[in-house]
Design a protein around this motif. Sequence first.
Motif, PDB file in Angstrom:
ATOM      1  N   TYR A 155      -7.785   2.553 -12.034  1.00 25.21           N
ATOM      2  CA  TYR A 155      -8.363   1.419 -12.318  1.00 25.21           C
ATOM      3  C   TYR A 155      -9.913   1.752 -12.695  1.00 25.21           C
ATOM      4  CZ  TYR A 155     -10.546  -3.168 -11.958  1.00 25.21           C
ATOM      5  OH  TYR A 155     -11.331  -4.368 -12.277  1.00 25.21           O
TER       6      TYR A 155
ATOM      7  N   ALA B 251      -7.207  -8.519  -1.114  1.00 22.69           N
ATOM      8  CA  ALA B 251      -5.847  -8.241  -1.013  1.00 22.69           C
ATOM      9  C   ALA B 251      -5.803  -7.854   0.709  1.00 22.69           C
ATOM     10  CB  ALA B 251      -5.552  -6.761  -1.591  1.00 22.69           C
TER      11      ALA B 251
ATOM     12  N   TYR C 169       2.072  -8.280  -7.513  1.00 19.29           N
ATOM     13  CA  TYR C 169       3.062  -7.108  -7.568  1.00 19.29           C
ATOM     14  C   TYR C 169       4.143  -7.320  -6.746  1.00 19.29           C
ATOM     15  CZ  TYR C 169       4.632  -2.302  -7.914  1.00 19.29           C
ATOM     16  OH  TYR C 169       5.148  -1.019  -8.186  1.00 19.29           O
TER      17      TYR C 169
ATOM     18  N   ARG D 285      -8.163  -2.600 -17.468  1.00 24.98           N
ATOM     19  CA  ARG D 285      -8.514  -3.281 -16.188  1.00 24.98           C
ATOM     20  C   ARG D 285      -8.031  -4.685 -15.777  1.00 24.98           C
ATOM     21  NH1 ARG D 285     -14.613  -1.426 -14.270  1.00 24.98           N
ATOM     22  NH2 ARG D 285     -14.352   0.671 -14.663  1.00 24.98           N
TER      23      ARG D 285
ATOM     24  N   GLY E 278      -4.203   1.163  -8.611  1.00 26.80           N
ATOM     25  CA  GLY E 278      -5.429   1.159  -7.866  1.00 26.80           C
ATOM     26  C   GLY E 278      -6.329   2.305  -8.244  1.00 26.80           C
TER      27      GLY E 278
ATOM     28  N   VAL F 295      -4.432  -4.506 -15.038  1.00 24.89           N
ATOM     29  CA  VAL F 295      -3.980  -3.870 -13.758  1.00 24.89           C
ATOM     30  C   VAL F 295      -4.360  -4.887 -12.482  1.00 24.89           C
ATOM     31  CG1 VAL F 295      -4.825  -2.234 -11.888  1.00 24.89           C
ATOM     32  CG2 VAL F 295      -4.237  -1.485 -14.287  1.00 24.89           C
ATOM     33  N   ARG F 296      -5.285  -5.586 -12.976  1.00 27.07           N
ATOM     34  CA  ARG F 296      -5.889  -6.664 -11.769  1.00 27.07           C
ATOM     35  C   ARG F 296      -4.492  -7.717 -11.570  1.00 27.07           C
ATOM     36  NH1 ARG F 296     -10.969  -6.291 -14.162  1.00 27.07           N
ATOM     37  NH2 ARG F 296     -10.543  -8.258 -15.432  1.00 27.07           N
TER      38      ARG F 296
ATOM     39  N   LEU G 277      -1.564  -5.807  -9.891  1.00 25.24           N
ATOM     40  CA  LEU G 277      -1.765  -5.754  -8.427  1.00 25.24           C
ATOM     41  C   LEU G 277      -1.867  -7.309  -7.638  1.00 25.24           C
ATOM     42  CD1 LEU G 277      -4.188  -2.745  -8.148  1.00 25.24           C
ATOM     43  CD2 LEU G 277      -1.598  -2.859  -7.839  1.00 25.24           C
ATOM     44  N   ASP G 278      -2.276  -8.164  -8.398  1.00 24.45           N
ATOM     45  CA  ASP G 278      -2.382  -9.588  -7.885  1.00 24.45           C
ATOM     46  C   ASP G 278      -1.148 -10.154  -7.623  1.00 24.45           C
ATOM     47  OD1 ASP G 278      -4.117 -11.761  -6.828  1.00 24.45           O
ATOM     48  OD2 ASP G 278      -2.889 -12.776  -8.300  1.00 24.45           O
TER      49      ASP G 278
ATOM     50  N   GLU H  55       0.754  -1.238  -0.144  1.00 23.64           N
ATOM     51  CA  GLU H  55       0.098   0.002  -0.085  1.00 23.64           C
ATOM     52  C   GLU H  55       0.966   1.358   0.014  1.00 23.64           C
ATOM     53  OE1 GLU H  55       0.318  -1.050   4.249  1.00 23.64           O
ATOM     54  OE2 GLU H  55       0.376  -1.952   2.460  1.00 23.64           O
TER      55      GLU H  55
ATOM     56  N   ALA I 159       1.866   1.028  -7.247  1.00 20.23           N
ATOM     57  CA  ALA I 159       0.854   0.364  -7.067  1.00 20.23           C
ATOM     58  C   ALA I 159      -0.430   0.908  -6.654  1.00 20.23           C
ATOM     59  CB  ALA I 159       1.125  -0.639  -6.019  1.00 20.23           C
ATOM     60  N   SER I 160      -0.114   2.120  -5.791  1.00 24.34           N
ATOM     61  CA  SER I 160      -1.163   3.191  -5.533  1.00 24.34           C
ATOM     62  C   SER I 160      -1.804   3.760  -6.826  1.00 24.34           C
ATOM     63  CB  SER I 160      -0.842   3.976  -4.501  1.00 24.34           C
ATOM     64  OG  SER I 160      -0.261   3.334  -3.333  1.00 24.34           O
TER      65      SER I 160
END
Length: 349
Positions: free
Chosen positions: A14, A113, A32, A22, A11, A25-26, A29-30, A2, A7-8
């Motif tokens: 998104y 998450a 990362y 999208r 999110g 991005v998923r 982030l899943d 976070e 990463a922020s």
Amino acid sequence: MENDPIASRLGAVYPELPPGERAVVRVLLDDYPFAALGSLRALAERAGVSPPTASRLFDRLGYDGFSDFQAAVRDGARDRSRLLEFITHRPQASESGGPHPGRPGGDTPAGAADPGAWSGVAGPEAPAGEEPAVTRSGGPGAAAPGGRAGARVSGAAAGESDGGAGLSSLWQAAEDLRAGLDGTLTAVPEPLYHRAAALLAEAGSVWALGGPLSELAADYLIRQLAGLRPKAERVPGSAPGRARTVLDLTASDVVVAYDFRRYSPRTARFVHAARARGARLVLVTDAWGSPLAAEAEVLIRLPREAAGPIAPLAHEIAVTELLLVATAARLAPSAAGRLAALDELTQTL
């Protein structure tokens, strides 16, 4: 994770993205930051989109292509402190000692998450020049420590001595250590150990070195290997000593290098010089991949799981143990006679 600005930002943007972007991005982030470290094609395939669709995401974010995005991810990870983030964001235990969000019985839904499960890279005590890989804790197969009945301290007693939050963090680190170690031992295939063992057994001489932390694994390798065979030495620390070592290297010699983020420039300089003299390289590195990987005859890449907030030296030692076992098997029975003579001399001296 976070606290990572990239990463922020992913999110934050998104909700505004088209469906294909999208999906990219998923995936990012899943997993990362590791999903960002492969090729653009591999990322697009994981997201179920075309490479041009994935590429448009990085253009939209203002990067000069996917390679520019990758460089930013690497630089950001390099600046984070895993130990500091652990101390700052460790899970807080409730007064009743109930389950934590993100754990079985907690409030976080399965698959959601868990910010507390992510940590950055090497702690503030880690010397410059080496940093272990980014890690995601609580991997598959994590088991509670102290499997015997009664091995755990009761919650009440532990709360009186250490505090609930501290104990919770300690057990989580122990679970991460076990899961990460299992993952490391599973990830390195047996034929790789045998290939490395053949080089260590047959080399004219073996020289080992590492960075500020991984030099401990290199030292352990040589301490044990010297009992199995002659001419097993640590690479000297001084420039003149290293120069004399390189001067006498030949194609029959083997260098074993332990190289983890942040990758050591001194290790790289020695390896390049040794390779120029014909020496062969066994490289033990991390999931990010040392810059020396292309020069290795045997490349042992440890997976990204690490032992909580502390550098995963246990993983490096475990792999070294297996290298030694494979080498000892190849050197027997000559090693048995050497070890017996060594024991006798040790008692005499």
